[in-house]
Write a protein that holds these residues in place. Sequence first.
Motif, short mmCIF file in Angstrom:
data_model
loop_
_atom_site.label_atom_id
_atom_site.label_comp_id
_atom_site.label_asym_id
_atom_site.label_seq_id
_atom_site.Cartn_x
_atom_site.Cartn_y
_atom_site.Cartn_z
N ILE A 34 23.65 56.43 41.22
CA ILE A 34 23.14 56.82 42.42
C ILE A 34 23.03 58.60 42.43
CG2 ILE A 34 22.68 56.71 44.94
CD1 ILE A 34 24.00 53.94 44.67
N LEU A 35 24.19 58.81 42.88
CA LEU A 35 24.44 60.39 43.14
C LEU A 35 23.58 61.46 41.93
CD1 LEU A 35 27.93 60.53 44.88
CD2 LEU A 35 25.46 60.27 45.78
N PHE A 36 24.21 61.16 40.77
CA PHE A 36 23.88 61.99 39.68
C PHE A 36 22.68 61.57 38.86
CE2 PHE A 36 28.41 62.39 40.44
CZ PHE A 36 28.50 63.67 41.25
N LYS A 37 21.88 60.47 39.19
CA LYS A 37 20.89 59.89 38.57
C LYS A 37 20.13 60.87 37.84
CE LYS A 37 17.60 57.79 41.34
NZ LYS A 37 16.74 58.87 41.31
N ASP A 38 19.63 61.86 38.60
CA ASP A 38 18.50 62.46 38.48
C ASP A 38 19.00 63.62 37.44
OD1 ASP A 38 16.88 61.61 40.41
OD2 ASP A 38 17.55 63.24 41.92
N THR A 39 20.35 63.91 37.41
CA THR A 39 20.83 65.02 36.24
C THR A 39 21.01 64.11 34.77
OG1 THR A 39 22.09 66.14 37.81
CG2 THR A 39 22.76 66.36 35.63
N LEU A 40 21.47 62.79 34.97
CA LEU A 40 21.77 61.98 34.04
C LEU A 40 20.32 61.43 33.32
CD1 LEU A 40 24.64 59.78 35.11
CD2 LEU A 40 24.70 61.75 33.54
N ASN A 42 17.87 63.22 32.33
CA ASN A 42 17.35 64.09 31.48
C ASN A 42 17.78 63.60 30.05
OD1 ASN A 42 16.48 65.98 33.16
ND2 ASN A 42 18.42 66.83 33.48
N PHE A 43 18.93 62.62 29.87
CA PHE A 43 19.25 62.27 28.91
C PHE A 43 18.88 60.69 28.61
CE2 PHE A 43 22.56 65.19 30.27
CZ PHE A 43 22.55 65.83 29.19
N HIS A 44 18.76 60.19 27.30
CA HIS A 44 18.00 58.69 27.03
C HIS A 44 19.29 57.85 26.23
CE1 HIS A 44 14.60 60.74 28.52
NE2 HIS A 44 14.12 59.84 28.56
N ILE A 45 19.44 56.64 26.41
CA ILE A 45 20.00 55.72 25.59
C ILE A 45 19.22 54.68 25.33
CG2 ILE A 45 21.91 54.01 25.52
CD1 ILE A 45 23.80 55.72 27.06
N GLY A 46 18.74 54.46 24.13
CA GLY A 46 18.07 53.25 23.63
C GLY A 46 16.58 53.19 24.36
N GLY A 47 16.22 54.46 24.53
CA GLY A 47 14.82 54.72 25.13
C GLY A 47 14.71 54.48 26.81
N PHE A 48 15.89 54.21 27.22
CA PHE A 48 16.02 54.56 28.85
C PHE A 48 16.68 55.61 29.28
CE2 PHE A 48 15.80 49.93 27.44
CZ PHE A 48 14.90 49.45 28.32
N LYS A 49 16.49 55.99 30.58
CA LYS A 49 16.83 57.34 31.00
C LYS A 49 18.45 56.45 31.30
CE LYS A 49 12.87 58.88 33.11
NZ LYS A 49 11.93 59.35 34.18
N LEU A 50 19.50 57.43 31.17
CA LEU A 50 20.92 57.43 31.39
C LEU A 50 21.26 56.98 32.65
CD1 LEU A 50 23.40 57.29 29.68
CD2 LEU A 50 23.97 59.53 30.24
N GLY A 51 20.59 57.55 33.89
CA GLY A 51 20.99 57.27 34.93
C GLY A 51 20.35 55.96 35.57
N PHE A 52 19.20 55.63 34.77
CA PHE A 52 18.77 53.92 35.15
C PHE A 52 19.75 53.24 34.26
CE2 PHE A 52 16.46 50.49 33.36
CZ PHE A 52 15.94 49.59 34.54
N TRP A 53 20.11 53.63 33.03
CA TRP A 53 21.11 52.66 32.43
C TRP A 53 22.47 52.42 32.89
CZ3 TRP A 53 25.92 53.23 29.85
CH2 TRP A 53 25.98 52.00 28.99
N PHE A 54 22.89 53.66 33.53
CA PHE A 54 24.24 53.38 34.28
C PHE A 54 23.94 52.55 35.45
CE2 PHE A 54 26.31 56.75 32.15
CZ PHE A 54 27.54 56.27 32.05
#
Length: 85
Positions: A34-40, A42-54
């Motif tokens: 939630i808090l750092f999702k916008d910063t995260l 910027n990175f991707h895991i398996g085609g998904f944004k890292l903030g969404f993945w977390f």
Amino acid sequence: MTDRQKAKAYWRENLRYLFFLLLVWFLVSFGAGILFKDTLNNFHIGGFKLGFWFAQQGSIYVFVVLIFVYIRLMNRLDKKYSYNE
């Protein structure tokens, strides 16, 4: 060390472990999702944004890992204070 002092020391150390593990879980689930999702994002895991993945999966994986870490810590703590079976 008396039995009462031993039990107090055991629970004090147990609560310290719990606090630390719950803090890690909070930082991963609430912080990364939630808090750092916008910063995260910027990175991707398996085609998904890292903030969404977390937010969707990462915090669950971390929670499962924390369960096994807690088991290992408690087994060591039980042996330290001779509470193991």
